[in-house]
Design an enzyme around this catalytic site. Structure first.
Site, short mmCIF file in Angstrom:
data_model
loop_
_atom_site.label_atom_id
_atom_site.label_comp_id
_atom_site.label_asym_id
_atom_site.label_seq_id
_atom_site.Cartn_x
_atom_site.Cartn_y
_atom_site.Cartn_z
N ALA A 122 0.84 -1.20 0.00
CA ALA A 122 0.00 0.00 0.00
C ALA A 122 0.87 1.25 0.00
CB ALA A 122 -0.91 0.01 1.22
N GLU A 174 -0.97 -11.95 -5.24
CA GLU A 174 -2.25 -11.97 -5.93
C GLU A 174 -2.68 -10.53 -6.17
OE1 GLU A 174 -3.49 -14.01 -2.75
OE2 GLU A 174 -3.14 -15.99 -3.57
N ASN A 205 -7.27 -4.38 -11.42
CA ASN A 205 -6.34 -3.37 -10.92
C ASN A 205 -5.20 -3.16 -11.93
OD1 ASN A 205 -4.60 -1.71 -9.52
ND2 ASN A 205 -4.88 -2.76 -7.58
N TYR A 227 3.64 -4.49 -11.28
CA TYR A 227 4.21 -5.82 -11.08
C TYR A 227 4.90 -6.33 -12.35
CZ TYR A 227 1.46 -5.68 -6.80
OH TYR A 227 0.93 -5.33 -5.58
#
Length: 91
Positions: free
Chosen positions: A17, A50, A55, A62
């Site tokens: 986050a 995951e 998103n 990633y």
């Protein structure tokens, strides 16, 4: 903030986050890079996570960090969306 667990030779990012007003400033990349180095130093050969198929921003992050698709978890999230399981080899 990043939370990673390590079991045997595998690590998993449980949570990543960054405050909304600080996003797109390299913090997420830096957190992942640091976690990758630390996990490898602790004996992890692979790092998993995951992410919601919806998103897009996280999926791009990633991919830039070297993660590839390892599988899918259908209807994983409360909105019934699928999760992508991503993997990055550390060695």
């Amino acid at each position: 903030m990043i939370l990673v667990r390590i079991a045997a030779d595998e690590a998993e990012i449980l949570t990543l986050a960054v405050r909304p007003e600080l996003r797109r400033g390299g913090i997420g990349s830096a957190l992942i890079a640091d976690a990758t180095v630390r996990a490898a130093a602790m004996g992890a050969a692979r790092l998993f996570l995951e992410v919601s198929i919806a998103n897009r921003a996280a999926r791009l992050l990633y991919a830039r960090m070297g993660f590839v698709k390892a599988g899918t978890r259908p209807h994983y999230y409360s909105d019934n969306s699928d999760a992508l399981v991503l993997r990055r080899d550390l060695i």
